[in-house]
Design a protein around this motif. Structure first.
Motif, PDB file in Angstrom:
ATOM      1  N   GLY A   4       0.637  -1.416   0.006  1.00 53.33           N
ATOM      2  CA  GLY A   4      -0.060   0.098   0.134  1.00 53.33           C
ATOM      3  C   GLY A   4       0.867   1.416   0.019  1.00 53.33           C
ATOM      4  O   GLY A   4       0.183   2.289  -0.299  1.00 53.33           O
ATOM      5  N   GLU A   5       1.950   1.382   0.558  1.00 50.11           N
ATOM      6  CA  GLU A   5       2.898   2.245   0.409  1.00 50.11           C
ATOM      7  C   GLU A   5       3.359   2.824  -1.138  1.00 50.11           C
ATOM      8  O   GLU A   5       3.512   2.106  -2.015  1.00 50.11           O
ATOM      9  N   VAL A   6       3.523   3.957  -1.371  1.00 47.58           N
ATOM     10  CA  VAL A   6       3.773   4.574  -2.736  1.00 47.58           C
ATOM     11  C   VAL A   6       5.149   4.907  -2.735  1.00 47.58           C
ATOM     12  O   VAL A   6       5.705   5.966  -1.778  1.00 47.58           O
ATOM     13  N   LEU A   7       6.108   4.831  -3.480  1.00 46.71           N
ATOM     14  CA  LEU A   7       7.359   5.265  -3.789  1.00 46.71           C
ATOM     15  C   LEU A   7       7.443   6.334  -4.832  1.00 46.71           C
ATOM     16  O   LEU A   7       6.886   6.125  -6.016  1.00 46.71           O
ATOM     17  N   GLU A   8       8.120   7.374  -4.559  1.00 46.50           N
ATOM     18  CA  GLU A   8       8.239   8.495  -5.560  1.00 46.50           C
ATOM     19  C   GLU A   8       9.593   8.173  -6.197  1.00 46.50           C
ATOM     20  O   GLU A   8      10.599   8.404  -5.340  1.00 46.50           O
ATOM     21  N   VAL A   9       9.612   7.996  -7.581  1.00 47.02           N
ATOM     22  CA  VAL A   9      10.990   8.027  -8.327  1.00 47.02           C
ATOM     23  C   VAL A   9      10.982   8.990  -8.960  1.00 47.02           C
ATOM     24  O   VAL A   9      10.147   9.525  -9.952  1.00 47.02           O
ATOM     25  N   HIS A  27       8.290  -6.406 -11.801  1.00 51.08           N
ATOM     26  CA  HIS A  27       8.530  -6.787 -10.342  1.00 51.08           C
ATOM     27  C   HIS A  27       7.218  -6.917  -9.470  1.00 51.08           C
ATOM     28  O   HIS A  27       7.510  -7.132  -8.169  1.00 51.08           O
ATOM     29  N   GLY A  28       6.228  -6.744 -10.146  1.00 50.67           N
ATOM     30  CA  GLY A  28       4.951  -6.891  -9.284  1.00 50.67           C
ATOM     31  C   GLY A  28       4.374  -5.751  -8.448  1.00 50.67           C
ATOM     32  O   GLY A  28       3.700  -5.508  -7.623  1.00 50.67           O
ATOM     33  N   TYR A  29       5.019  -4.513  -8.811  1.00 52.74           N
ATOM     34  CA  TYR A  29       4.523  -3.148  -8.562  1.00 52.74           C
ATOM     35  C   TYR A  29       3.550  -2.430  -9.405  1.00 52.74           C
ATOM     36  O   TYR A  29       3.360  -3.067 -10.410  1.00 52.74           O
ATOM     37  N   VAL A  48       3.410  -0.542  -3.860  1.00 56.74           N
ATOM     38  CA  VAL A  48       3.768  -1.617  -3.422  1.00 56.74           C
ATOM     39  C   VAL A  48       2.453  -2.606  -3.375  1.00 56.74           C
ATOM     40  O   VAL A  48       1.528  -2.037  -2.608  1.00 56.74           O
ATOM     41  N   VAL A  49       1.999  -3.680  -4.055  1.00 58.64           N
ATOM     42  CA  VAL A  49       0.934  -4.278  -4.209  1.00 58.64           C
ATOM     43  C   VAL A  49       1.310  -5.861  -3.608  1.00 58.64           C
ATOM     44  O   VAL A  49       0.031  -6.527  -3.222  1.00 58.64           O
ATOM     45  N   LYS A  50       2.369  -6.110  -3.435  1.00 61.93           N
ATOM     46  CA  LYS A  50       2.460  -7.654  -2.795  1.00 61.93           C
ATOM     47  C   LYS A  50       3.283  -7.597  -1.520  1.00 61.93           C
ATOM     48  O   LYS A  50       4.111  -6.774  -1.442  1.00 61.93           O
TER      49      LYS A  50
END
Length: 50
Positions: A4-9, A27-29, A48-50
């Protein structure tokens, strides 16, 4: 990171428009929104979904 967390790239390479989303999905995101461009910087939000 947790589910559930979101990474800013932040990237500045034009090729990242294609490569970052491909690698995230591979990679499953999940890409939360379409990439956003601000000057030379390209912002991606990956969940992140897994």
């Amino acid at each position: 990171m947790r589910i559930g967390e979101v990474l800013e790239v932040i990237a500045d390479c034009p090729q990242s428009f294609r490569s970052v989303p491909e690698e995230a999905v591979k990679h499953g995101y999940e890409l939360v929104v379409a990439p956003e461009k601000d000057g030379q910087d390209i912002y991606f939000y990956i969940k992140v979904v897994k």
